[in-house]
Design a protein around this motif. Structure first.
Motif, PDB file in Angstrom:
ATOM      1  N   THR B 231      23.987  -2.027   8.680  1.00 48.10           N
ATOM      2  CA  THR B 231      23.277  -0.802   8.320  1.00 48.10           C
ATOM      3  C   THR B 231      22.502  -0.226   9.497  1.00 48.10           C
ATOM      4  N   ILE B 232      22.337   1.082   9.404  1.00 45.08           N
ATOM      5  CA  ILE B 232      21.637   1.775  10.471  1.00 45.08           C
ATOM      6  C   ILE B 232      20.154   1.831  10.144  1.00 45.08           C
ATOM      7  N   THR B 233      19.364   1.230  10.970  1.00 44.57           N
ATOM      8  CA  THR B 233      17.923   1.433  10.820  1.00 44.57           C
ATOM      9  C   THR B 233      17.371   1.734  12.189  1.00 44.57           C
ATOM     10  N   ASN B 234      16.619   2.776  12.256  1.00 43.89           N
ATOM     11  CA  ASN B 234      16.026   3.158  13.529  1.00 43.89           C
ATOM     12  C   ASN B 234      14.728   2.391  13.666  1.00 43.89           C
ATOM     13  N   LYS B 235      14.839   1.186  14.171  1.00 43.00           N
ATOM     14  CA  LYS B 235      13.699   0.272  14.107  1.00 43.00           C
ATOM     15  C   LYS B 235      12.456   0.813  14.787  1.00 43.00           C
ATOM     16  N   TYR B 236      12.624   1.357  15.944  1.00 42.70           N
ATOM     17  CA  TYR B 236      11.460   1.912  16.612  1.00 42.70           C
ATOM     18  C   TYR B 236      11.715   3.364  16.926  1.00 42.70           C
ATOM     19  N   LEU B 237      11.961   4.103  15.900  1.00 43.23           N
ATOM     20  CA  LEU B 237      12.301   5.494  16.107  1.00 43.23           C
ATOM     21  C   LEU B 237      11.136   6.221  16.779  1.00 43.23           C
ATOM     22  N   ILE B 238      11.398   6.761  17.929  1.00 41.43           N
ATOM     23  CA  ILE B 238      10.381   7.523  18.635  1.00 41.43           C
ATOM     24  C   ILE B 238      10.807   8.990  18.590  1.00 41.43           C
ATOM     25  N   ASN B 239      10.170   9.761  17.743  1.00 43.24           N
ATOM     26  CA  ASN B 239      10.574  11.165  17.647  1.00 43.24           C
ATOM     27  C   ASN B 239      10.215  11.901  18.932  1.00 43.24           C
ATOM     28  N   GLU B 240      11.066  12.839  19.282  1.00 45.44           N
ATOM     29  CA  GLU B 240      10.815  13.636  20.486  1.00 45.44           C
ATOM     30  C   GLU B 240      10.163  14.957  20.101  1.00 45.44           C
ATOM     31  N   ILE B 241       9.441  15.515  21.041  1.00 49.35           N
ATOM     32  CA  ILE B 241       8.821  16.825  20.776  1.00 49.35           C
ATOM     33  C   ILE B 241       9.910  17.884  20.686  1.00 49.35           C
ATOM     34  N   LYS B 242       9.869  18.651  19.616  1.00 51.70           N
ATOM     35  CA  LYS B 242      10.805  19.760  19.479  1.00 51.70           C
ATOM     36  C   LYS B 242       9.973  21.026  19.334  1.00 51.70           C
ATOM     37  N   ASP B 243      10.563  22.169  19.682  1.00 50.76           N
ATOM     38  CA  ASP B 243       9.836  23.409  19.464  1.00 50.76           C
ATOM     39  C   ASP B 243       9.747  23.671  17.969  1.00 50.76           C
ATOM     40  N   PRO B 244       8.510  23.863  17.485  1.00 48.97           N
ATOM     41  CA  PRO B 244       8.383  24.103  16.052  1.00 48.97           C
ATOM     42  C   PRO B 244       9.156  25.359  15.628  1.00 48.97           C
ATOM     43  N   LYS B 245       9.796  25.301  14.477  1.00 43.41           N
ATOM     44  CA  LYS B 245      10.454  26.519  14.014  1.00 43.41           C
ATOM     45  C   LYS B 245       9.958  26.927  12.635  1.00 43.41           C
ATOM     46  N   GLU B 246      10.141  28.197  12.349  1.00 47.21           N
ATOM     47  CA  GLU B 246       9.731  28.726  11.052  1.00 47.21           C
ATOM     48  C   GLU B 246      10.984  29.242  10.353  1.00 47.21           C
ATOM     49  N   VAL B 247      11.199  28.777   9.134  1.00 44.34           N
ATOM     50  CA  VAL B 247      12.375  29.225   8.389  1.00 44.34           C
ATOM     51  C   VAL B 247      11.901  29.858   7.090  1.00 44.34           C
ATOM     52  N   ILE B 248      12.310  31.113   6.853  1.00 46.46           N
ATOM     53  CA  ILE B 248      11.914  31.766   5.605  1.00 46.46           C
ATOM     54  C   ILE B 248      13.172  32.102   4.819  1.00 46.46           C
ATOM     55  N   GLU B 249      13.210  31.651   3.582  1.00 45.13           N
ATOM     56  CA  GLU B 249      14.392  31.886   2.766  1.00 45.13           C
ATOM     57  C   GLU B 249      13.968  32.628   1.502  1.00 45.13           C
ATOM     58  N   LYS B 250      14.803  33.592   1.090  1.00 48.51           N
ATOM     59  CA  LYS B 250      14.438  34.388  -0.076  1.00 48.51           C
ATOM     60  C   LYS B 250      15.271  34.033  -1.294  1.00 48.51           C
ATOM     61  N   MET B 251      14.630  34.000  -2.422  1.00 47.45           N
ATOM     62  CA  MET B 251      15.314  33.686  -3.676  1.00 47.45           C
ATOM     63  C   MET B 251      14.510  34.330  -4.793  1.00 47.45           C
ATOM     64  N   ASP B 252      15.106  34.406  -5.978  1.00 45.76           N
ATOM     65  CA  ASP B 252      14.393  35.011  -7.100  1.00 45.76           C
ATOM     66  C   ASP B 252      13.372  34.012  -7.671  1.00 45.76           C
ATOM     67  N   VAL B 253      12.226  33.913  -7.038  1.00 47.35           N
ATOM     68  CA  VAL B 253      11.177  32.997  -7.511  1.00 47.35           C
ATOM     69  C   VAL B 253       9.854  33.736  -7.681  1.00 47.35           C
ATOM     70  N   THR B 254       9.028  33.247  -8.596  1.00 50.56           N
ATOM     71  CA  THR B 254       7.701  33.827  -8.797  1.00 50.56           C
ATOM     72  C   THR B 254       6.699  33.141  -7.881  1.00 50.56           C
ATOM     73  N   GLN B 255       6.886  31.817  -7.738  1.00 49.32           N
ATOM     74  CA  GLN B 255       5.954  31.054  -6.913  1.00 49.32           C
ATOM     75  C   GLN B 255       6.645  30.642  -5.614  1.00 49.32           C
ATOM     76  N   GLY B 256       5.939  30.755  -4.505  1.00 52.53           N
ATOM     77  CA  GLY B 256       6.508  30.352  -3.226  1.00 52.53           C
ATOM     78  C   GLY B 256       6.374  28.845  -3.015  1.00 52.53           C
ATOM     79  N   LYS B 257       7.342  28.261  -2.301  1.00 49.75           N
ATOM     80  CA  LYS B 257       7.258  26.825  -1.983  1.00 49.75           C
ATOM     81  C   LYS B 257       7.143  26.690  -0.469  1.00 49.75           C
ATOM     82  N   LEU B 258       6.037  26.138  -0.058  1.00 47.90           N
ATOM     83  CA  LEU B 258       5.781  25.967   1.374  1.00 47.90           C
ATOM     84  C   LEU B 258       5.937  24.489   1.747  1.00 47.90           C
TER      85      LEU B 258
END
Lengths: 426, 421
Positions: B231-258
């Motif tokens: 099995t794959i386990t990332n035993k010492y997973l060290i995340n790298e810095i990535k440029d933060p991104k913003e994703v906005i998706e539209k749907m027929d909703v009354t309440q927004g999910k952030l």
């Protein structure tokens, strides 16, 4: 305490009615480390019209009051919030409101924190504190909760089914009310409800887990405040006709496939009849549309339904109905095929083997409820509000005969009592 | 200890949990295989087809009848992802014989039926039964298309997908609609044969009164296998810095999910307890920063919380908010993150967060599925740590360690599901 022994499944319930009218039920479970307690009042969204005992005047409350009151029970005069206090002790604490009751609960696997939690728990349920300011603040939070349910297709489907079944009965109303109705809620109306319904004689406290019943009863008594006992609260319901209100309701929302719910309106029967009727209806539903039924097989293979169907019998002291739900591209066909199957079952009679098999399943389902102290406690509370004893599901098991089940089939499963509610995609 | 494990065959591990807390006994088989784009849909489909019929019980109707006969034993199957593994889970829960009106030997029947479903599928003309495959393709398509039905869940899955674009963990665990058209019953059966001989298999038996259960005999149904999957386990997973991104998706909703997905950068295995405490202080319960400030003080949300995905070193914030409050909520949430970085939280906050985590550890053995999944996680982690050891680590976490984690937290993706207008 009075002991009810259900030897077949090796469980006992200890029951006591205290002088102030509070009913206490303790179901000890020695094998677990957990302690679970739930305190409920027979006050839900259906109780929106009643006689206020202090003045004998009739009070009509805005939709959503019972649920609003539940949210506000946690607020304390010193500015603290009891939910926070309980959770800071590492306790799982919560509350919920239904059509016929409101319940407060917490659980713990640690004795010391349980008893600390018990102090806070029993204190806050007995200490209402509502101010203009804290009531106003809650309107924003509950408004968000209502909007969350507005986007929940399953919830809208359920509510529409009830609106089809009932013409006058408050089952038609959303438990949380609406943004408009909660705007009209103020501290005075909350106090009136609290003083009427949160009196011990209208409440039931259930505990299950690692308890010594007699000793734990003393712990409860120690923490009870002196409250005026009100024997009976008068609730006012408009008379609900026997017939359904609308046989088809449709709504458009963002769903990938239409979802449907079929409701069948039933009459309210005497308390001693309720458990038997419930079990017989479960058997009938299993025979008609359960996973081993020929109808389910046909619906599934012809792709009229997708996934599983859910079914249940919902009832309390003043309402009763059957609900069958699932996902389908053609709910009308599903309903028609169900109607045909009902007729077939009535004409041909119940098959012995199928009957015996489904009954076994119902026995197993009931026993499984006793796996967790949370489900035991919630079950005893909800059943007690319905004036029934949970163990009757085992004790009356043998009384569910083919004859009795056939009688219930003919009484309940009739086309003219059927509502179809559908939520379609846009 | 009430837990024992045995490797009974190459790649088949049996885990036995002796517990008398329940009325039921629970049997489970977990099939673990790598998550990848080429097989994710096929694997999900295999799990759906297996439950349709075996050579012993050739239809779902007959399986259901057998289960009903067994006092309503319940069968369940599902697909999960755990780290970069796809996990197919099969369960049968049945009443312990002690609570039946008659002696019935449900243990043996249950394990046999479960093994039958997983290892002995109905085969016709060198493939799965065509009809079953076609029907389950349809059903799976509905599940995949039905992602949008639960808005909160959908938003969370989408956020993770954006965070792990083109990586296994970003895959949807049920796969993709477009893959389904090209799958037929013969290819799928070949795929199944390959899967069942190479995957890791874990069998779980939880309950009491198991002394007369000869599981080794029943499990002999598993053929000799290649079982080359570790099995794959990332035993010492060290995340790298990535440029933060913003994703906005539209749907027929009354309440927004952030949803706000964050990386805990350079957090080692030893620091994971501190990261757990951090995420609970941030958004773990009614005392958390998010609940208190976003919900209670500002009335901006009904749901406001955060969770820590240990295997991936991610903290994900989830809120249901009024659409017009997006900017306001986002800036309020960022304030909360800043406060923890600056050490603006009390010993009480730390203690109540620890209490909450400790309580959840104590509750693991209070449900059979919880206990099974705990031991399964240990199996994947490749380093066994007991519930008690985990609790000790949590108790030992200090304020400095939490501040240190807070300063390693880096925004990855802000995802907002909003209304059409």
């Amino acid at each position: 305490m009075k002991i009810i022994d259900c030897s077949k499944i090796q469980e006992k319930a200890y029951i006591e009615k205290l002088d102030n009218g509070l009913k206490v039920i303790i179901v000890p479970k020695k094998e677990t480390n957990k302690k679970y307690i739930i305190w409920g009042t027979n006050f839900g969204s259906n109780d929106n019209r009643f006689i206020y005992p202090e003045t004998n005047e009739e009070v009509i409350v805005p939709d959503g009051v019972a649920h609003f009151l539940e949210h506000k029970m946690f607020e304390q005069p010193d500015g603290s919030n009891s939910l926070d206090t309980l959770m800071a002790l590492g306790l799982e604490a919560n509350a919920y409101t239904t059509n016929d009751h409101t319940a407060y609960l917490f659980e713990s696997s640690d004795d010391e924190s349980f008893y600390k939690g018990l102090d806070e728990f029993m204190d806050y349920v007995q200490s209402p504190y509502y101010t203009d300011q804290n009531v106003e603040k809650e309107k924003g939070i509950i408004g968000q909760e209502i909007m969350m349910y507005d986007d929940d297709p399953g919830f809208q489907l359920y509510l529409d089914t009830l609106k089809g079944l009932y013409e006058k009965h408050p089952m038609r109303i959303d438990v949380a009310g609406s943004i408009e109705t909660i705007t009209g809620i103020h501290p005075d109306i909350l106090y009136k409800c609290y003083n009427t319904f949160y009196n011990p004689a209208n409440m039931v406290l259930v505990a299950s887990g690692n308890f010594e019943p007699e000793m734990f009863l003393e712990e409860i008594k120690k923490r009870l405040k002196n409250t005026k006992k009100i024997e009976n609260v008068t609730r006012i319901f408009e008379e609900e006709p026997e017939h359904i209100y609308q046989d088809y309701i449709e709504k458009t929302m963002s769903v990938s496939m239409p979802i449907f719910m079929i409701g069948i309106k039933d009459k309210v029967v005497a308390p001693e009849e309720r458990v038997k009727r419930h079990m017989a209806i479960e058997v009938i539903l299993g025979l008609l549309i359960g996973k081993s039924s020929s109808l389910f097989k046909e619906l599934y293979e012809k792709q009229y339904i997708f996934g599983e169907t859910d079914f249940e019998y919902e009832f309390s002291k003043n309402y009763a109905h059957v609900l069958i739900s699932g996902q389908s591209n053609n709910p009308q066909i599903v309903q028609n095929m169900l109607k045909t199957e009902v007729q077939k079952l009535k004409n041909e009679g119940i098959n012995h083997d199928d009957f015996a098999r489904i009954k076994r399943k119902i026995y197993g389902d009931f026993v499984t409820e006793f796996n967790e102290v949370s489900s035991i406690s919630r079950m005893f509370l909800a059943d007690s509000i319905k004036d029934i004893n949970s163990f009757d599901y085992v004790e009356k098991y043998d009384e569910i005969t083919e004859d009795y089940t056939t009688k219930v089939l003919n009484e309940v499963f009739n086309d003219d009592k059927m509502v179809l509610s559908v939520v379609k995609g846009n | 200890m009430n837990y024992q494990k045995n490797i009974i065959k190459n790649g088949v591990t049996v885990h036995k949990i002796d517990t008398s807390k329940f009325k039921t006994n629970l049997f489970a088989i977990f099939i673990t295989t790598p998550l990848n784009r080429a097989t994710v849909t096929k694997n999900a489909l295999v799990s759906a087809v297996l439950r349709r019929g075996t050579n012993t019980f050739p239809s779902q109707e007959l399986i259901s009848k057998e289960l009903e006969e067994m006092y309503g034993a319940s069968f369940d199957c599902g697909v999960d992802k755990n780290d970069d593994n796809q996990v197919l889970k099969f369960y049968i829960e049945s009443i312990n014989d002690d609570f039946l009106p008659e002696k019935y030997n449900l243990n043996e029947k249950s394990l046999k039926l479960l093994v039958d479903i997983v290892t002995n599928p109905l085969v016709e003309n060198g493939g799965f039964k065509k009809e079953y495959v076609e029907q389950e393709k349809y059903t799976l398509k509905q599940i995949i298309d039905g992602k949008i039905d639960n808005k909160a869940r959908y938003a969370l899955d989408r956020c993770i997908e954006e965070m792990y674009k083109n990586e296994p963990y970003g895959l949807y665990k049920y796969g993709y609609s477009e893959d389904l058209e090209n799958i037929n019953e013969v290819d799928l059966y070949k795929h199944y044969l390959d899967l069942i001989s190479t995957c890791k298999i874990d069998v779980f038996i939880s309950g009491s009164n198991m002394s007369n259960l000869n599981e080794n005999e029943i499990l002999a149904e598993f053929n000799e296998r290649i079982a080359n999957y570790t099995t794959i386990t990332n035993k010492y997973l060290i995340n790298e810095i990535k440029d933060p991104k913003e994703v906005i998706e539209k749907m027929d909703v009354t309440q927004g999910k952030l949803m706000i997905g964050m990386d805990a950068l350079k957090v080692s295995e030893e620091q994971r307890a501190a990261a757990s405490v951090y995420s609970v202080i941030l958004g773990g319960g009614a005392n958390s920063k998010l609940f208190q400030n976003v919900r209670e003080k500002a009335s901006l949300a009904y749901t406001a919380g955060a969770s820590y995905i240990k295997a991936k070193n991610n903290v994900i914030i989830r809120c249901g908010i009024e659409i017009k409050n997006y900017e306001k909520a986002l800036s309020l949430i960022k304030d909360q993150l800043k406060q923890i970085e600056n050490g603006e939280f009390s010993e009480d906050d730390i203690n109540s967060a620890k209490q909450l985590i400790l309580a959840s550890y104590k509750n693991i053995s209070e449900t059979q599925d919880g206990e099974i999944n705990y031991y399964y996680a240990q199996e994947l982690a490749d380093k066994f740590s007991s519930i008690e050891e985990n609790m000790k680590e949590i108790s030992a976490v200090t304020k400095e360690q939490i501040i240190d984690i807070a300063n390693k937290i880096q925004l990855n993706t802000v995802y907002f599901l909003t209304g059409l207008e």
